[in-house]
Write an enzyme that holds these catalytic residues in place. Structure first.
Site, PDB file in Angstrom:
ATOM      1  N   THR A 261       0.862  -1.178   0.000  1.00  0.00           N
ATOM      2  CA  THR A 261       0.000   0.000   0.000  1.00  0.00           C
ATOM      3  C   THR A 261       0.904   1.235   0.000  1.00  0.00           C
ATOM      4  O   THR A 261       2.128   1.115  -0.025  1.00  0.00           O
ATOM      5  CB  THR A 261      -0.911   0.027   1.240  1.00  0.00           C
ATOM      6  OG1 THR A 261      -0.132   0.363   2.397  1.00  0.00           O
ATOM      7  CG2 THR A 261      -1.588  -1.325   1.462  1.00  0.00           C
ATOM      8  N   CYS A 262       0.304   2.416   0.079  1.00  0.00           N
ATOM      9  CA  CYS A 262       1.131   3.627   0.062  1.00  0.00           C
ATOM     10  C   CYS A 262       1.993   3.740   1.311  1.00  0.00           C
ATOM     11  O   CYS A 262       3.013   4.434   1.300  1.00  0.00           O
ATOM     12  CB  CYS A 262       0.258   4.867  -0.093  1.00  0.00           C
ATOM     13  SG  CYS A 262      -0.955   5.100   1.206  1.00  0.00           S
TER      14      CYS A 262
ATOM     15  N   GLU B  40      -8.559   3.362   9.845  1.00  0.00           N
ATOM     16  CA  GLU B  40      -9.013   3.530   8.451  1.00  0.00           C
ATOM     17  C   GLU B  40      -9.475   2.195   7.894  1.00  0.00           C
ATOM     18  O   GLU B  40      -9.012   1.134   8.306  1.00  0.00           O
ATOM     19  CB  GLU B  40      -7.908   4.154   7.604  1.00  0.00           C
ATOM     20  CG  GLU B  40      -6.602   3.369   7.575  1.00  0.00           C
ATOM     21  CD  GLU B  40      -6.493   2.468   6.361  1.00  0.00           C
ATOM     22  OE1 GLU B  40      -7.440   2.428   5.560  1.00  0.00           O
ATOM     23  OE2 GLU B  40      -5.462   1.799   6.235  1.00  0.00           O
ATOM     24  N   THR B  41     -10.400   2.254   6.961  1.00  0.00           N
ATOM     25  CA  THR B  41     -11.061   1.042   6.484  1.00  0.00           C
ATOM     26  C   THR B  41     -10.557   0.535   5.137  1.00  0.00           C
ATOM     27  O   THR B  41     -10.841  -0.603   4.768  1.00  0.00           O
ATOM     28  CB  THR B  41     -12.580   1.287   6.376  1.00  0.00           C
ATOM     29  OG1 THR B  41     -12.809   2.413   5.516  1.00  0.00           O
ATOM     30  CG2 THR B  41     -13.179   1.601   7.743  1.00  0.00           C
TER      31      THR B  41
ATOM     32  N   GLN C  97      -7.708  -3.887   0.839  1.00  0.00           N
ATOM     33  CA  GLN C  97      -6.367  -4.109   0.288  1.00  0.00           C
ATOM     34  C   GLN C  97      -5.835  -5.484   0.686  1.00  0.00           C
ATOM     35  O   GLN C  97      -5.194  -6.170  -0.123  1.00  0.00           O
ATOM     36  CB  GLN C  97      -5.436  -2.994   0.755  1.00  0.00           C
ATOM     37  CG  GLN C  97      -5.755  -1.647   0.120  1.00  0.00           C
ATOM     38  CD  GLN C  97      -5.095  -0.476   0.819  1.00  0.00           C
ATOM     39  OE1 GLN C  97      -4.795  -0.531   2.012  1.00  0.00           O
ATOM     40  NE2 GLN C  97      -4.852   0.598   0.083  1.00  0.00           N
TER      41      GLN C  97
ATOM     42  N   ALA D 110      -7.533   8.695 -10.538  1.00  0.00           N
ATOM     43  CA  ALA D 110      -8.971   8.429 -10.636  1.00  0.00           C
ATOM     44  C   ALA D 110      -9.339   7.133  -9.925  1.00  0.00           C
ATOM     45  O   ALA D 110     -10.394   6.561 -10.190  1.00  0.00           O
ATOM     46  CB  ALA D 110      -9.396   8.368 -12.104  1.00  0.00           C
TER      47      ALA D 110
END
Length: 350
Positions: A53-54, A110-111, A116, A186
């Site tokens: 993830t980020c 956070e969900t 993820q 997007a």
């Protein structure tokens, strides 16, 4: 009877707590790279799950043969030892449970991470890399995430990376209703960002994505304006806030782009927030007069302010993780004991 084998489950990785964004972006995983990375990692274990993830890149291994640290470093070809953590056995299980519940995120509670983890598991299963143990652990992690969110107040009014980015813009610019914003991307994070910008009163939001149709779809869904990627440079002088949440192999906005944009709007500053990993806004933008550049690591102060109201839920959430982690260990011990007995009986019959 032989003793049951210890829980053969390991995680090795790095995250926002152990590595700055400059390091995290070096091990970011693009979709086209995932197959090759999993192929390399599969040489070191029977079962593999890659969670990227980020804010984290983690490898979960079951049936490990060899050094998991070497497997991780070999996959990315970087000397990362100072930033890596390794957990084994039940500690590794609990780590995945905490991650999935949002307890290990930059934005606690956070969900997005639940989805993820699910997608990472699906990718592993499609490649035949998730067997009995990995399936059981991930199913437990997803259940842990749901239980923490439904039985505690941890996810009540939760702030996300996207909302933190918008709050940072508000802190810098004040009232946003008369400001123009531009979103690069997007995807899911871009959609959340646009939602929060609209909620903050921003009336004019440009959406730029290299796939024009995706930009149009997002703009139409939430009330923005799609902007063709080739017109990005021309659009920059119009906007006060740029929030980047996309993936690209290069910087999408350079210092020169911003310098030229600011020349067309004298006396008006521009705030740029890069929540992409790897970053897609050139770090040199920070040296351009009138430009104010932020990245994911700069959101920590915003996140901590919003965390105060949810701290009371943490002990209950951690207790749930410990309980479910112990349940998994008991399941594994029972399973291994049964397998050992079956093997012993088979030998006796011979």
């Amino acid at each position: 009877m032989p003793q049951p084998a210890p829980l053969d489950f390991v995680v090795v990785g790095l995250n926002h707590q152990t590595a700055p964004v400059e390091v995290r972006e070096r091990v970011a995983v693009r979709p086209e790279e995932e197959g090759a990375l999993l192929g390399h990692l599969a040489r070191h274990a029977d079962e593999v799950l890659l969670l990227a993830t980020c804010n984290r890149t983690e490898v979960y291994l079951a049936g490990v043969h060899g050094d998991p640290l070497a497997a991780f470093e070999g996959a990315w070809g970087h000397a990362l030892l100072d930033h890596l953590y390794v957990y084994r056995g039940e500690a590794a299980v609990r780590h995945l449970y905490r991650v999935t519940a949002g307890l290990d995120s930059l934005v606690i509670g956070e969900t997005q991470i639940q989805g993820q983890v699910k997608r990472a598991w699906q990718s592993a299963r499609e490649r035949g890399l998730s067997g009995t143990l990995m399936n059981k652990v991930v199913q437990g992690a997803l259940a842990a995430g749901k239980r923490v969110r439904s039985h505690t107040g941890l996810s009540d009014k939760v702030v996300s990376v996207s909302s933190a980015a918008v709050e940072l813009a508000q802190a810098a610019l004040g009232e946003l209703s008369q400001r123009r914003a531009l979103i690069l991307g997007a995807g899911e994070t871009a959609e959340l960002t646009l939602t929060h910008l609209r909620a903050a009163g921003v009336q004019d939001v440009l959406v730029v994505n290299r796939t024009a149709e995706r930009a149009r779809a997002l703009a139409e869904k939430l009330g923005g304006r799609a902007c063709p990627a080739e017109e990005l440079s021309a659009a920059l002088p119009e906007v006060d806030v740029v929030i980047a949440s996309s993936a690209a192999p290069h910087y999408v906005v350079t210092a020169q782009n911003v310098r030229e944009a600011l020349a067309g709007r004298p006396g008006r500053a521009m705030f740029l927030i890069d929540i992409s990993v790897p970053r897609i806004l050139d770090p040199e933008i920070a040296s351009v007069p009138g430009a104010h550049l932020y990245n994911l690591d700069d959101l920590t102060a915003v996140v901590q302010r919003n965390m105060q109201s949810r701290r009371a839920a943490l002990p209950q959430a951690e207790a749930i993780i410990r309980e479910l982690g112990s349940d998994l260990s008991r399941w594994y011990l029972t399973r291994e004991t049964q397998l050992a007995r079956q093997a012993e009986l088979a030998l006796a019959c011979d």
